[in-house]
Design an enzyme around this catalytic site. Structure first.
Site, PDB file in Angstrom:
ATOM      1  N   LYS A 121       1.528  -2.269  -3.238  1.00 26.10           N
ATOM      2  CA  LYS A 121       0.598  -3.402  -3.181  1.00 26.10           C
ATOM      3  C   LYS A 121      -0.197  -3.446  -1.885  1.00 26.10           C
ATOM      4  O   LYS A 121      -1.151  -4.207  -1.777  1.00 26.10           O
ATOM      5  CB  LYS A 121       1.351  -4.741  -3.318  1.00 26.10           C
ATOM      6  CG  LYS A 121       2.251  -4.878  -4.534  1.00 26.10           C
ATOM      7  CD  LYS A 121       1.592  -4.492  -5.796  1.00 26.10           C
ATOM      8  CE  LYS A 121       2.245  -3.362  -6.533  1.00 26.10           C
ATOM      9  NZ  LYS A 121       3.411  -2.725  -6.056  1.00 26.10           N
ATOM     10  N   SER A 475       6.317   0.785 -13.063  1.00 22.84           N
ATOM     11  CA  SER A 475       6.115   1.609 -11.877  1.00 22.84           C
ATOM     12  C   SER A 475       5.170   2.747 -12.231  1.00 22.84           C
ATOM     13  O   SER A 475       5.099   3.190 -13.372  1.00 22.84           O
ATOM     14  CB  SER A 475       7.459   2.181 -11.422  1.00 22.84           C
ATOM     15  OG  SER A 475       7.266   3.264 -10.540  1.00 22.84           O
TER      16      SER A 475
END
Length: 562
Positions: A121, A475
């Site tokens: 992120k 993921s």
């Protein structure tokens, strides 16, 4: 200069006094003030060494005639946060990072910005914050990790480690082999070595022109990466010393053409499905009107020419680098004509076309030609249907050919934890579609990544007979028929909330379909009795996040108006 606000005029005497306390001298007040946003944090393998990068950047900025001011952002390691409630904080951390960039840069009126991210992120968070500030900006990531190897020479990585858990749980792997993988899968510092979210975003920074060539593929902690760090620091000063520095403001580079180019490269390289989530938010911050339906239009025009772990376990980012890197991928893609915006500007002052003019693919076994592509269309797709009226994302690059069209029986779980327990206890059988709901941005809250259930499915040998759909996300290390970001999500009344065990779910990647084959009348009856699951949220930050966050098809961005 923007920084004149804090350093010029008799009334800024107190401001200059405070700045002198940090070591500034008289001649420094005539130089550009440059923010160095460093995401150094000891617990993330891609970040523990970034303190040294920050030191190198500051020295290079001073040598080039600027004044650096380093500050830090937080970071979450998705791999370490995976599979427990720590993952609830991962996606929300993107917003904190963006806010911190905006806060420091605007509070102190700094003239330019160099960002040192690497993982998950942190890259999109810094991009979003930088776009809000809109000053000359360069990104230089920490660089990817080299691949690990087993004793027999087999290349392995983090995805191998997660899938090994499934094999071990199914009795297909010994304790000794599991331990060997644990010790060898992540052999050095850097962002995990496959085309997971971190490396996907770092390659897209190249495609968007906000980073130097090699940003996504040159290995971490190497002399080549250090030279890139120095070059980026020198370049940010050159941009600010230009007679018209405003032309280098990040929004002049990261514009509609850059967003398009990012998705082109994403399709060509089969990037993480998370890039869709992040690029939608980045486009909003850039003021670019980009609809999620445009992704399929781009995908149809771009061949999938580079397959990287987890889609192909033998290829890693270092292999892509040796084959010519992201520039070589763009050069091959551009041969189709009209696909890539070659006139898009970059931070180096050249266009994308000029950057890739003399580049060539050095290994066609790693970066394929358009004619020898893995697929004539891109490696990501957006599916629609009654189950995903606003869209759902699938990484087509990681799907076995036989799973592109699939019908299966639903087996439903209302959390990732329930799903993991169900998969491990063999409740999931061949022909099933695993449904994991109430894991979206609002319902999670935080839309945690779900590598554990997908890795268990692969590790237990069900990867070509079981599909998975969720309003959560995956993921970048996920492969298989895993469909995420289902919108609307269960917490906001999306149809995924009404699925019952045994319902037939139909998936057709080639026609972009995600359909629940249950009659409208039956679904309306179910809706009459449906009540959303209300999770207890002890965290004040996550509770605030759940109240403000949009769904995945809107980038899971926080609302600024109620």
């Amino acid at each position: 200069m923007r920084s004149d606000t804090i350093k010029c005029g008799f009334d800024k005497t107190p401001h200059r006094s405070l700045l002198r306390a940090t070591g500034l001298k008289d001649d420094d007040f005539n130089k550009p003030f440059i923010g160095v946003a460093n995401s150094h944090i000891d617990i993330i393998p891609g970040h523990f060494f970034l303190q040294e990068y920050g030191r190198i950047v500051k020295e290079a900025i001073r040598e080039a005639g600027g004044v650096p001011f380093e500050f830090n952002t937080i970071g979450v390691d998705d791999g370490i946060a995976m599979g427990h409630d720590g993952m609830l904080y991962s996606l929300p951390s993107r917003e904190l990072i963006a806010d911190s960039i905006e806060t420091v840069m605007n509070a102190h009126k700094l003239d330019g910005l160099i960002c040192i991210p690497n993982c998950d992120k942190i890259v999109p968070g810094m991009l979003m914050g930088a776009l809000r500030v809109n000053v000359p900006t360069i990104f230089v990531s920490g660089g990817p990790m080299k691949a690990g190897h087993k004793k027999d020479g087999t290349p392995i990585d983090l995805a191998t480690a997660f899938e090994a858990v499934g094999k071990h749980a199914d009795g297909k792997m010994s304790d000794e082999e599991l331990y060997e993988i644990e010790c060898e899968a992540c052999p050095s510092g850097g962002s995990c070595s496959g085309m997971f979210t971190a490396n996907s975003m770092n390659t897209l920074c190249e495609a968007m022109g906000v980073a130097l060539p090699g940003n996504g593929t040159v290995l971490a902690m190497t002399p080549e990466r250090i030279e890139m760090v120095k070059a980026a620091a020198k370049r940010i000063v050159e941009m600010l010393q230009d007679e018209n520095p405003a032309k280098w403001n990040i929004r002049n580079i990261l514009n509609d053409k850059a967003i398009h180019n990012a998705f082109v490269v994403d399709m060509a390289m089969g990037g993480s499905s998370n890039t869709v989530l992040h690029m939608l938010s980045i486009a909003k911050e850039a003021g670019v009107d980009f609809d999620i339906t445009q992704i399929n239009t781009i995908s149809k025009s771009v061949a999938h020419i580079a397959k990287i772990s987890p889609s192909l376990s033998t290829v890693h980012m270092d292999d892509i680098n040796r084959a010519g890197g992201v520039s070589a991928v763009m050069k091959e893609v551009s041969r189709r004509g009209g696909v890539l915006h070659t006139d898009a500007m970059t931070v180096t002052g050249e266009t994308i076309g000029e950057r890739i003019k003399d580049v060539f693919v050095k290994d066609p076994n790693i970066i394929h030609t358009n004619e020898n592509a893995y697929s004539p269309v891109g490696g990501l797709s957006i599916l629609f249907g009654n189950l995903a009226k606003e869209g759902a994302v699938v990484k087509t690059a990681g799907i076995a050919p036989g799973m592109r069209q699939f019908k299966g029986r639903a087996i439903c779980f209302n959390s990732q934890q329930e799903a993991i327990a169900g998969i491990v206890s063999h409740k999931v059988k061949s022909g099933d579609v695993v449904v994991i709901r109430y894991e979206g941005p609002k319902g999670g809250p935080g839309m945690q990544e779900m590598l554990a259930p997908t890795a268990l499915i692969m590790g237990m040998g069900l990867g070509e007979s079981v599909a998975l759909i969720t309003d959560g996300r995956f993921s970048g290390a996920t492969r298989g028929a895993s469909i995420g970001h289902v919108s609307p999500e269960a917490a906001e009344g999306g149809l995924i909330a009404l699925i019952e065990d045994g319902d037939e779910i139909e998936i057709d990647v080639d026609t972009y379909l995600l359909q629940l084959n249950v009659s409208y009348e039956v679904l309306e009856q179910r809706r009459l009795h449906w009540k959303p699951i209300q999770k207890e949220i002890p965290s004040k930050w996550l509770k605030r996040y759940s109240l403000l966050v949009s769904n995945a098809s809107n980038g899971a961005a926080l609302k600024t108006e109620l």
